[in-house]
Scaffold this motif. Sequence first.
Motif, mmCIF file in Angstrom:
data_model
loop_
_atom_site.group_PDB
_atom_site.id
_atom_site.type_symbol
_atom_site.label_atom_id
_atom_site.label_comp_id
_atom_site.label_asym_id
_atom_site.label_seq_id
_atom_site.Cartn_x
_atom_site.Cartn_y
_atom_site.Cartn_z
ATOM 1 N N LEU A 117 0.938 -1.010 -0.274
ATOM 2 C CA LEU A 117 -0.516 -0.170 0.478
ATOM 3 C C LEU A 117 1.087 1.196 -0.069
ATOM 4 N N VAL A 118 2.085 1.305 1.101
ATOM 5 C CA VAL A 118 2.540 2.759 0.878
ATOM 6 C C VAL A 118 3.654 2.684 -0.633
ATOM 7 N N PRO A 119 3.896 1.767 -1.529
ATOM 8 C CA PRO A 119 4.512 1.993 -2.953
ATOM 9 C C PRO A 119 3.689 2.544 -3.423
ATOM 10 N N THR A 120 2.811 1.916 -3.306
ATOM 11 C CA THR A 120 1.164 2.128 -3.992
ATOM 12 C C THR A 120 1.361 3.668 -3.823
ATOM 13 N N LEU A 121 0.539 4.682 -2.407
ATOM 14 C CA LEU A 121 0.508 5.472 -2.103
ATOM 15 C C LEU A 121 1.646 6.739 -2.944
ATOM 16 N N VAL A 122 2.367 5.968 -2.684
ATOM 17 C CA VAL A 122 3.710 7.065 -2.990
ATOM 18 C C VAL A 122 3.573 7.599 -4.338
ATOM 19 N N CYS A 123 3.836 6.395 -4.682
ATOM 20 C CA CYS A 123 3.369 6.745 -6.663
ATOM 21 C C CYS A 123 2.056 7.805 -7.315
ATOM 22 N N ILE A 124 1.404 7.883 -6.830
ATOM 23 C CA ILE A 124 0.364 8.125 -6.556
ATOM 24 C C ILE A 124 0.081 9.597 -6.499
ATOM 25 N N ILE A 125 0.540 9.717 -4.908
ATOM 26 C CA ILE A 125 0.849 11.246 -4.257
ATOM 27 C C ILE A 125 1.791 11.808 -5.359
#
Length: 508
Positions: free
Chosen positions: A65-73
């Motif tokens: 979840l963390v890498p996915t959120l970082v990429c989106i943001i």
Amino acid sequence: MNCDVKRITKMSRIYALIVIISNIVAIIVPTAISNPFWHSENLTKWENFIDNTYGSTLALICAFLVPTLVCIIYSFRLIKNPDNLMKKVVEIPSVYSLSSVIGWNIYYFVEIPFALYAKFVLGIQIKVILISSWAFSLISGMTAWTISYLGIELLNRTFLLPKLFPQGHIEYTKHSVHPKFSHLLLFCFMVTSIFPIAILMTGNIFTQINNNLPIQSNLIIIGSLFAIFSVIITFSLCKIIINPLGSLTKAAQNIKEGNYKSRVNIVTADELGNLADSFNDMAVALEEKEMMYDTFGKIVDPEVRDYLMKETHKIKRGGEVREVTVLFCDIRNFTAMSEKMSASSVVSLLNRYFTGLGKCITNHNGIVNKYIGDAIMAIFGAPVESKNSSYDAYLAACDMMDALQKINADFRKDGLPELNFGIGIHTGEVFAGIIGAENRMEYTVIGDTVNTASRIESLCKTYKVPLLMSQSSVTNIQQSSEKLKKEIKFVDDAQIRGKSEPMKVYTC
């Protein structure tokens, strides 16, 4: 530099998918080998506890979840800040891949509370469990980072950066994080050599311990030797690649600073050797061009040289109308003087004379257009525009009269004859540009203004003054807000040859 937001958005989504795939691979690699716990009973309790509390599942969700959120943001921030978009695009591989490391660190910290609860409530020994979990998150994080960084960087360099930076000159932002090539090789070495060897060795050792079998020392020795050999090979490869690149970078910087004699000594027949040979050939060609450039600046005025080489497209062959100030300077009685001197002495004298006066002209934004025997023709206001070409010519003439006194003082010391000159200055419109045949051209000015300046100069003999200026030039000089170096005085309403009306001339 072209900013293509749609292309950047599309590629950033592909890069995010690469991050997810790399994290999946990072899970498969360590879990393919059984976890080496000391006590099977302790392991069974821990596995039952984790399954019932969904602790491992929660930790894995965080890791993804963390890498996915970082990429989106990060993607949204890219689009919302177009001013800094181009530089940020270069950092996508580092940011996206580092998000995987952050995710796996969180994975480890999420498991710690579950492990502490299992210790105090169920009495499970968690020391080895925490070590094993830390090793799992380390190996997974490093594996995910390496795979994602290499994949994204390869796509970025192949498809995105060439479109956005067709001319190169890619820059990182001030606080950006990007690995050096040596660091990248080290990470690849860790993932492809150290981690697999460590996993296989520990798995085998703990299997032997759990089954009360003697530990095979040969396995440890062989694994350690492989690891040592891998270290040596990796560092040797770093030196083979990075040292020549460092030499090339240093030599390129020297050439950028103007040292065209800089060369690189790379003795090899591989791609780096070919690159070094090409670099040295380029340095030789640049040195030759710089010599031609310097020589060109001595044949024509350096300002004309720079103008012709940088702004030739602005010059129309045949000329363009410009208002300029033309200055003519001629030595008095030079023909009679030169008859008493050898040709080499005349050339030496003229060279010293032209050097001293030429500096006066160039110091005030003028160019020496040509030498006509012992005469100088200078232009102010072309090819480079001037705020007040008449005032520049006036200052140059004042300096030339002062410089002549110093030149004559040197000539007296050397036993050479003293010189006297006449200077004529006139301002008006001319045709300025490249004039000549197809195979022989020069930058010059033509028109009545040039002829008038020459004829005003010849009147210096009649009025016995070193300088004469036309009314048009004096009017412009007096309009200048700068202080006059020497007082301007009216001489006469002179009759200029070829002119029907008299022309007012001035001196100082």
